[in-house]
Design a protein around this motif. Structure first.
Motif, short mmCIF file in Angstrom:
data_model
loop_
_atom_site.label_atom_id
_atom_site.label_comp_id
_atom_site.label_asym_id
_atom_site.label_seq_id
_atom_site.Cartn_x
_atom_site.Cartn_y
_atom_site.Cartn_z
N ARG A 333 50.43 -20.42 -104.34
CA ARG A 333 51.54 -19.56 -104.75
C ARG A 333 52.27 -18.94 -103.58
O ARG A 333 53.48 -18.75 -103.63
N HIS A 334 51.54 -18.59 -102.51
CA HIS A 334 52.14 -17.75 -101.48
C HIS A 334 52.18 -18.36 -100.08
O HIS A 334 53.08 -18.06 -99.30
N ARG A 356 40.51 -21.10 -94.76
CA ARG A 356 41.55 -20.89 -93.75
C ARG A 356 42.73 -21.79 -94.06
O ARG A 356 42.55 -22.96 -94.42
N ASP A 357 43.92 -21.22 -93.91
CA ASP A 357 45.13 -22.03 -94.10
C ASP A 357 46.10 -21.71 -92.97
O ASP A 357 45.97 -20.70 -92.27
N ASP A 358 47.09 -22.61 -92.79
CA ASP A 358 48.09 -22.43 -91.73
C ASP A 358 49.44 -22.03 -92.33
O ASP A 358 50.50 -22.40 -91.83
N GLY A 359 49.38 -21.25 -93.40
CA GLY A 359 50.60 -20.92 -94.12
C GLY A 359 51.32 -19.71 -93.57
O GLY A 359 51.19 -19.34 -92.39
N ALA A 360 52.08 -19.05 -94.48
CA ALA A 360 52.99 -17.99 -94.07
C ALA A 360 52.26 -16.73 -93.62
O ALA A 360 52.74 -15.99 -92.77
N GLY A 361 51.07 -16.48 -94.20
CA GLY A 361 50.34 -15.27 -93.82
C GLY A 361 50.98 -14.01 -94.39
O GLY A 361 52.06 -14.04 -94.99
#
Length: 417
Positions: A333-334, A356-361
């Motif tokens: 979603r984010h 862990r992800d490399d998304g928007a944070g």
């Protein structure tokens, strides 16, 4: 201190009995070496003594605790005894009984002092009266008799004093026991009140915990399932030109609906997730990751398992599964991430799940609103973990991705038995 009834009784009849016997002896027994006063004087002395005892002891027994009254009574009694022995030496039979009143009338060590004149008056009667003191031999005999009387009186005083001390100790112990019983009753009443209060609080806590559980289940299962269904239906609507792709999205939506319905029923019954009944946690997480990757093809999702997997308590495995599902839902979603990695680590005392992800944070220190699209997930995960003594750590910053770490105790099945 309250006296025993049997100790009061002897003062009611013994003095008058011995006084009557002594009076009879004074008139019946005739001895040439013993002189008596005239009968009117004897009767007057006897009446005065009887009235003195009747007034101070028989009619006013409560004066026994008033030392001033008892001192007056004892001095008057000694005077009456001296008068009786002057009238006739046979009244020594009564004066010895009068020594018992030393114990009754005087406190503590004053009893020893009070026993001396009583023993002297009794000794005077025993050696034949006042006339015996006119000769030296009579004085020696008088002193010997007085000494013997003092010895006997001392023994009596010792025994009576010890009995009174023991009686006071028993009364004090009874009072202390009564006080302890009173405190115990008060404590029992307080405990009963606290127990009732704890029952009310336990019921309220149970209701609140059940509400939180249902809220978490609705958020973790139903909301995610409905979101997936809506996503698939929207994709099917957009693929009207491609029947094959449209059918695939519709089939996926049906599958999600069935799974959500099954999970909703399970949530109402408060059972563990259905997937965990058929497979261990690492396999179930692998299926979740594969299913999630099939729905979100633009994001590469992987699961890494370290350590030796073990079957944990159902509550712990269910919490880790829900944490993984909620975290992946938040990523979808984010985060808008290209990669997400889940690491399940089995250690000696702990099990951790790192996502862990490399998304928007985002900034975890800023408050996040509770809404239909987000904000409740992290709080729900933390509450779930707290109920099983677990912790949740979140590290993130805008533009640098997000790392979530859930840590729970490694309690195997049967570990609490």
């Amino acid at each position: 201190m309250t006296e025993a009834p049997e100790r009061k009784a002897w003062r009611s009849w013994l003095p008058f009995t011995t006084l009557g016997i002594a009076t009879a002896l004074a008139f019946v027994v005739k001895a040439p070496h013993i002189t008596h006063r005239p009968a009117p004087e004897i009767f007057a002395a006897v009446a005065l003594t009887a009235a003195w005892i009747l007034w101070w002891v028989t009619l006013h027994p409560h004066w026994a605790t008033r030392r001033v009254h008892m001192t007056v009574f004892f001095v008057g009694l000694l005077s009456c005894n001296l008068l009786l022995v002057w009238c006739s030496p046979f009244f020594g039979f009564f004066t010895w009984t009068a020594n018992l009143f030393v114990i009754y009338a005087l406190p503590g060590r004053w009893r020893i002092a009070g026993a001396v004149p009583g023993a002297a008056i009794t000794g005077l009667s025993q050696v034949g009266g006042f006339g015996t003191l006119a000769v030296f031999g009579g004085v020696i005999a008088f002193l010997v008799v007085v000494a013997a009387n003092l010895l006997i009186a001392g023994v009596m005083l010792y025994v009576e004093t010890r009995n009174e001390r023991d009686a006071r100790r028993r009364v004090r112990m009874i009072d202390e026991l009564a006080e302890a019983n009173t405190k115990l009753e008060e404590a029992l009443r307080e405990n009963a009140g606290l127990h009732a209060q704890l029952l009310v609080q336990a019921r309220e806590a149970g209701v609140l915990d059940e509400r939180q559980r249902m809220a978490g289940e609705i958020h973790d299962v139903l909301a995610q399932g409905l979101t997936g269904i809506v996503t698939q239906l929207e994709a099917a609507e957009a693929a009207e030109a491609d029947p094959g792709d449209r059918d695939r999205h519709l089939a996926t939506a049906k599958r999600l609906a069935r799974e959500s319905l099954s999970e909703a029923r399970r949530s109402v019954q408060a059972l563990r997730p259905q997937q965990l009944d058929a497979a261990p946690l690492p396999d179930v997480l692998a299926d979740v990751v594969r299913g999630w990757s099939g729905l979100h093809t633009t994001t590469d999702a992987r699961l890494i398992v370290t350590g030796e997997p073990a079957r944990l308590l159902p509550e712990i495995e269910a919490t880790l599964l829900r944490t993984a599902q909620e975290t992946l839902a938040n990523v979808a979603r984010h985060a808008h991430a290209r990669r997400v990695a889940l690491t399940l680590s089995y250690m000696e005392d702990l099990v951790t799940l790192d996502v862990r992800d490399d998304g928007a944070g985002f900034d975890p220190h800023l408050p996040r609103p509770v809404s239909d699209t987000g904000g409740f997930g992290l709080r729900a995960m933390r509450e779930r973990l707290t109920r099983i003594a677990g912790t949740l750590d979140v590290e993130s910053e805008p533009g640098a991705g997000t790392a979530i770490s859930a840590c729970v105790p490694a309690i195997p099945v049967g570990g609490l038995a």
